[in-house]
Design a protein around this motif. Sequence first.
Motif, short mmCIF file in Angstrom:
data_model
loop_
_atom_site.label_atom_id
_atom_site.label_comp_id
_atom_site.label_asym_id
_atom_site.label_seq_id
_atom_site.Cartn_x
_atom_site.Cartn_y
_atom_site.Cartn_z
N GLY A 79 0.74 -1.10 0.12
CA GLY A 79 0.00 -0.02 -0.02
C GLY A 79 1.03 1.20 0.14
O GLY A 79 0.25 2.46 -0.26
N GLY A 80 2.10 1.18 0.21
CA GLY A 80 3.00 2.25 0.04
C GLY A 80 3.32 2.76 -1.35
O GLY A 80 3.20 3.88 -1.76
N TRP A 81 3.61 1.71 -2.05
CA TRP A 81 4.31 1.84 -3.37
C TRP A 81 3.09 1.69 -4.39
O TRP A 81 3.34 2.05 -5.49
N GLY A 82 2.06 0.82 -4.34
CA GLY A 82 1.13 0.33 -5.28
C GLY A 82 0.48 1.61 -5.85
O GLY A 82 0.57 1.56 -7.03
N PRO A 83 0.04 2.69 -5.15
CA PRO A 83 -0.50 3.81 -5.60
C PRO A 83 0.46 4.51 -6.59
O PRO A 83 -0.05 5.28 -7.52
N LYS A 84 1.73 4.58 -6.32
CA LYS A 84 2.69 5.32 -7.17
C LYS A 84 2.93 4.46 -8.51
O LYS A 84 3.30 4.96 -9.21
N LEU A 85 2.40 3.25 -8.37
CA LEU A 85 2.57 2.40 -9.77
C LEU A 85 1.16 2.11 -10.38
O LEU A 85 0.92 1.13 -11.11
N ALA A 121 7.22 -12.25 -0.63
CA ALA A 121 8.16 -11.28 -0.17
C ALA A 121 7.29 -9.92 0.08
O ALA A 121 6.44 -9.64 -0.92
N VAL A 122 7.79 -9.32 1.23
CA VAL A 122 7.00 -7.96 1.63
C VAL A 122 8.25 -6.92 1.58
O VAL A 122 9.35 -7.50 2.06
N GLY A 123 8.08 -5.73 1.22
CA GLY A 123 9.01 -4.67 1.16
C GLY A 123 8.43 -3.66 1.96
O GLY A 123 7.44 -3.57 2.35
N PRO A 124 9.39 -2.67 2.23
CA PRO A 124 9.03 -1.51 2.92
C PRO A 124 7.97 -0.64 2.30
O PRO A 124 7.88 -0.64 0.97
N ALA A 125 7.04 0.19 3.08
CA ALA A 125 6.07 1.03 2.16
C ALA A 125 6.91 2.24 1.69
O ALA A 125 6.32 2.81 1.03
N GLY A 126 8.03 2.32 2.35
CA GLY A 126 8.78 3.53 1.84
C GLY A 126 10.09 3.09 1.48
O GLY A 126 10.30 1.88 0.69
N ASP A 127 11.18 4.03 1.28
CA ASP A 127 12.45 3.64 0.78
C ASP A 127 13.09 2.98 1.80
O ASP A 127 13.22 3.04 3.02
N GLY A 128 13.56 1.79 1.36
CA GLY A 128 14.33 0.70 2.09
C GLY A 128 15.89 1.30 2.52
O GLY A 128 16.62 0.50 3.27
N PRO A 137 2.90 1.45 14.02
CA PRO A 137 2.32 0.22 14.00
C PRO A 137 0.99 0.02 13.20
O PRO A 137 0.87 -0.89 12.15
N ALA A 138 0.18 0.74 13.56
CA ALA A 138 -1.11 0.77 12.92
C ALA A 138 -1.19 0.97 11.41
O ALA A 138 -1.92 0.57 10.80
N GLU A 139 -0.49 2.40 11.34
CA GLU A 139 -0.44 2.67 10.06
C GLU A 139 0.32 1.81 8.96
O GLU A 139 -0.11 1.39 7.84
N ALA A 140 1.33 0.96 9.66
CA ALA A 140 2.07 0.00 8.94
C ALA A 140 1.02 -1.15 8.58
O ALA A 140 1.33 -1.69 7.46
N ALA A 141 0.49 -1.73 9.60
CA ALA A 141 -0.58 -2.69 9.29
C ALA A 141 -1.41 -2.42 8.33
O ALA A 141 -1.93 -3.26 7.31
N ARG A 142 -1.92 -1.04 8.26
CA ARG A 142 -3.02 -0.84 7.16
C ARG A 142 -2.12 -0.78 5.90
O ARG A 142 -2.84 -1.37 4.73
N LEU A 143 -1.14 -0.41 5.83
CA LEU A 143 -0.43 -0.27 4.34
C LEU A 143 -0.18 -1.67 3.79
O LEU A 143 0.06 -1.85 2.54
N HIS A 144 0.24 -2.54 4.78
CA HIS A 144 0.64 -3.69 4.27
C HIS A 144 -0.56 -4.67 4.11
O HIS A 144 -0.46 -6.06 3.84
#
Length: 307
Positions: A79-85, A121-128, A137-144
């Motif tokens: 959910g972090g990178w999906g909208p950018k793509l 495979a899961v990656g970070p919602a932002g820049d690794g 944690p709550a926002e991270a859970a939503r994005l993933h």
Amino acid sequence: MEMLDRLLSSSVPFLSDGGLETDLIFHEGADLPQFASFVLLDTSEGREMLRRYLVSYLDMAEAAGRGFVLGTPTWRANGGWGPKLGLDDAGIRDVNRRAVAFIRDLRDTHPWRKNILLEGAVGPAGDGYAPAQLLAPAEAARLHNAQLETFADDGVDIATAFTITHPGEAIGIATRARELDLPFALSFTVETDGRLPTGQDLDSALDEVETATDGYCRYYGINCAHPEHFVDRLPSGWLNRIGMVRPNASRRSHAELDEATELDDGDPHEFGALYAGMAQRLPALRVIGGCCGSDIRHIKAVIAAGA
């Protein structure tokens, strides 16, 4: 759960691949916007490129008589990178569903199929490399959530988060995986000083995650840094919980790699020797692989060095 139990109980580490994105970009000329390898699933040519890449590793594992962790090309499919793509929630779910189906088909049609574990495979919602935002944690859970729910529904053996940069995001992903009863492993990115990109030491970061999630992670990992950047800084209290190491081939810092226009693949034989020496200090090592700049030569060198 049979394959996961085999992985966790094996006295010989399973193998995995190297740096998929850097290998395909620099060696195969792949066009991966935002480093998103899942776009290859959209065309027959892309799927064939992925197939050749992954089958070469499956053949390597068969020749070595080792189990293999076969990951989805979904490091950016969240959910972090999906909208950018161009992906909404439904698109993210569709990409991850197709990715799981792709690796399942590769496993089921390969002679070594009984020794292959399927990994989401899961990656970070932002820049690794350098997070612009530290997630609660709550926002991270939503994005993933969309990705993790798809992995749980489609029955991967384990989901693994790579290149995570801070405990807040790690805790959020692990907590949601736990709610889904999805087996989960977590790997942090470290810098040339062995610390997370935020400056936090690995020891305290692991402690935060372990405490907040009641030890839910099946194992922890370190990736996206050269072995010399962290081998002498391995947290002594966590050696029995570090089950995966996937290093970079290059000694360059993340900032230097960001600016690089040519691939720095280091020295595969040195990589193998350094890895084998490090493996002797990790009694719970379960997964051997590589990250940026590494390819099948590096993993073969690790095997040859006795890890």
